[in-house]
Design an enzyme around this catalytic site. Structure first.
Site, PDB file in Angstrom:
ATOM      1  N   TYR A 142       0.821  -1.211   0.000  1.00 55.87           N
ATOM      2  CA  TYR A 142       0.000   0.000   0.000  1.00 55.87           C
ATOM      3  C   TYR A 142       0.856   1.262   0.000  1.00 55.87           C
ATOM      4  CZ  TYR A 142      -4.595  -2.121   0.967  1.00 55.87           C
ATOM      5  OH  TYR A 142      -5.781  -2.801   0.888  1.00 55.87           O
ATOM      6  N   LYS A 189       3.783 -15.317   2.712  1.00 57.71           N
ATOM      7  CA  LYS A 189       4.046 -16.025   1.452  1.00 57.71           C
ATOM      8  C   LYS A 189       5.562 -16.212   1.387  1.00 57.71           C
ATOM      9  CE  LYS A 189       2.715 -17.702  -2.559  1.00 57.71           C
ATOM     10  NZ  LYS A 189       1.982 -18.966  -2.668  1.00 57.71           N
ATOM     11  N   ASP A 221      -2.116 -18.456   0.664  1.00 60.09           N
ATOM     12  CA  ASP A 221      -3.060 -19.159  -0.220  1.00 60.09           C
ATOM     13  C   ASP A 221      -3.734 -20.316   0.520  1.00 60.09           C
ATOM     14  OD1 ASP A 221      -0.533 -20.319  -0.147  1.00 60.09           O
ATOM     15  OD2 ASP A 221      -0.466 -20.862  -2.265  1.00 60.09           O
ATOM     16  N   ASP A 245      -6.187  -7.315   4.097  1.00 63.54           N
ATOM     17  CA  ASP A 245      -7.336  -6.693   3.429  1.00 63.54           C
ATOM     18  C   ASP A 245      -8.189  -7.774   2.769  1.00 63.54           C
ATOM     19  OD1 ASP A 245      -8.923  -4.601   2.275  1.00 63.54           O
ATOM     20  OD2 ASP A 245      -7.880  -4.955   0.381  1.00 63.54           O
ATOM     21  N   ASP A 249     -12.101  -9.601   4.148  1.00 64.52           N
ATOM     22  CA  ASP A 249     -13.334  -9.595   3.347  1.00 64.52           C
ATOM     23  C   ASP A 249     -13.841 -11.028   3.194  1.00 64.52           C
ATOM     24  OD1 ASP A 249     -13.197  -6.860   2.907  1.00 64.52           O
ATOM     25  OD2 ASP A 249     -13.679  -7.027   0.766  1.00 64.52           O
TER      26      ASP A 249
HETATM   27  C1  IPM Z   1     -10.439  -1.464   3.901  1.00 64.88           C
HETATM   28  C2  IPM Z   1     -10.651  -0.878   2.537  1.00 64.88           C
HETATM   29  C3  IPM Z   1      -9.474   0.054   2.209  1.00 64.88           C
HETATM   30  C4  IPM Z   1      -8.220  -0.781   2.204  1.00 64.88           C
HETATM   31  C5  IPM Z   1      -9.643   0.836   0.915  1.00 64.88           C
HETATM   32  C6  IPM Z   1     -10.911   1.633   0.885  1.00 64.88           C
HETATM   33  C7  IPM Z   1      -8.448   1.710   0.653  1.00 64.88           C
HETATM   34  O1  IPM Z   1     -10.821  -1.855   1.580  1.00 64.88           O
HETATM   35  O2  IPM Z   1     -10.400  -0.699   4.876  1.00 64.88           O
HETATM   36  O3  IPM Z   1     -10.312  -2.682   4.006  1.00 64.88           O
HETATM   37  O4  IPM Z   1      -7.890  -1.403   1.188  1.00 64.88           O
HETATM   38  O5  IPM Z   1      -7.543  -0.814   3.223  1.00 64.88           O
HETATM   39 MN    MN Z   2     -10.801  -3.871   2.369  1.00 69.60          MN
END
Ligand code: IPM
Ligand code: MN
Length: 356
Positions: A142, A189, A221, A245, A249
């Protein structure tokens, strides 16, 4: 108690979920005799429109002059669909994380008994899931060098980590593991990436300081697969920014909806609380977004920034009642006419005020 909280509602559904969260927090303040001052500031696309900057200096000032920051969501499709955009709303969030020194993102993943069948995953696999991701938040790909070369035909992003960055995050992981079941998984990784090898080496060197903690080292993975196959085999997971990240999710599927999972971003100073979901632009101003992730983020705030455990427990209790009674938004509702964002907020406020 006097609480000074910066509020950055952001883009998309951010303002709607924040509105409900402030309602619920104000009910808590009323119930427990606290005085909250909410200091609103702009970030994301709204701040670009007004100041040409997604994290303007006055927003930073509002944050550092507060005791905690409550954050909604950031991002709009008009920027996503324009790869040549010079400024992006997300930059605001990244800059804020960096400037506030929020190097650790605590993302719990858990199931709600009343929602167990909302997950597409099988009940016997996910029942009782209760794990915590500690995602590194101010380093890695990032923030590493990125750019274009060869007339824009070649692009690169660099994943870079220092031993210090890994150490401070890992230490926090060990501490959390000791408060739970002494189980820590380092996700990397290391079979391919040099930065991952430094992660592994650094975490290995810390093991001797935490003899009670059992550490496993797993490749990202494989974790991506086992996480949804046997989520109960994990407890505390530490990992770098991008892996964290993606995995968080994925993990939200276990709980039944992205709209349910809260997070806390912490460092050495002020902390920021935000839902793990994005700005969900398609739902903007429709009063349909699930406010629970942000409301549970506020519960984390009361507990972690202000040590107000009873207050945070009351929020969680009210949320559980709303889920049990089906007073929920369409993402997790099984009825034809689901409740609106504001109706869920109203229900929670009432639950808090009538509780004894
Ligand atoms: C999160 C989001 C952010 C990230 C984006 C919006 C930059 O997806 O907080 O997980 O990737 O960190
Ligand atoms: Mn995210």
């Amino acid at each position: 108690m006097k609480l000074k909280i910066a509020v950055l509602a952001g883009d998309g559904i951010g303002p709607e979920v924040i509105r409900e969260t402030l309602k619920v927090s104000n009910a808590i303040a009323e119930k427990f005799n606290h005085e909250i001052s909410w200091n609103h500031a702009l970030t994301g696309a709204a701040a670009i429109d007004k100041y040409g900057d997604p994290y303007p200096p006055n927003t930073h000032k509002t944050c550092i002059n507060s005791d905690a920051v409550l954050f909604g969501a950031i991002g709009l499709p008009k920027f996503d669909n324009d790869p040549s955009a010079k400024i992006r709303p997300e930059e605001g969030l990244l800059r804020m994380r960096k400037k506030l020194g929020l190097y650790a993102n605590v993302r719990p993943t858990f199931t709600f008994p009343s929602l167990i069948d909302n997950s597409p995953l099988k009940r016997d696999r996910i029942k009782g899931t209760d794990l915590v991701f500690l995602r590194e938040l101010t380093g890695g790909i990032y923030f590493g060098e990125k750019g274009r070369k060869e007339n824009g035909n070649v692009a690169f992003d660099t994943c870079i980590y220092s031993r210090n960055e890994i150490t401070r995050l890992a230490k926090m992981g060990f501490e959390i593991a000791m408060k739970r079941s002494n189980k820590l998984c380092c996700v990397d990784k290391a079979n391919v990436m040099e930065s991952s090898r430094l992660w592994r080496e650094t975490v290995q060197s810390l093991e001797k300081n935490y003899p009670k903690v059992n550490v496993s080292y797993e490749l990202v993975d494989a974790v991506a697969m086992r996480l949804i196959q046997w989520p109960n085999s994990y407890d505390v997971l530490i990992t770098e920014n991008l892996f964290g990240d993606i995995l968080t999710d994925e993990a939200s599927v276990i709980s039944g909806s992205m709209g349910l999972m809260p997070s806390a971003s912490i460092g050495d100073g002020i902390a920021l609380y935000e839902p793990i979901h994005g700005s969900f632009p398609q739902a903007t101003n429709k009063n349909i977004a699930n406010p629970i992730a942000t409301i549970l983020s506020a519960a984390m705030m009361f507990e972690m920034s202000f040590s107000l455990k009873e207050e945070s427990d009351l929020i969680r209790k009210a949320v559980n009642i709303s889920l049990e009674k089906g007073i929920v938004t369409e993402d997790i509702s099984s009825i034809r006419k689901p409740f609106k964002t504001s109706e869920v907020g109203d229900f929670l406020v009432n639950q808090i005020l009538i509780s004894n």
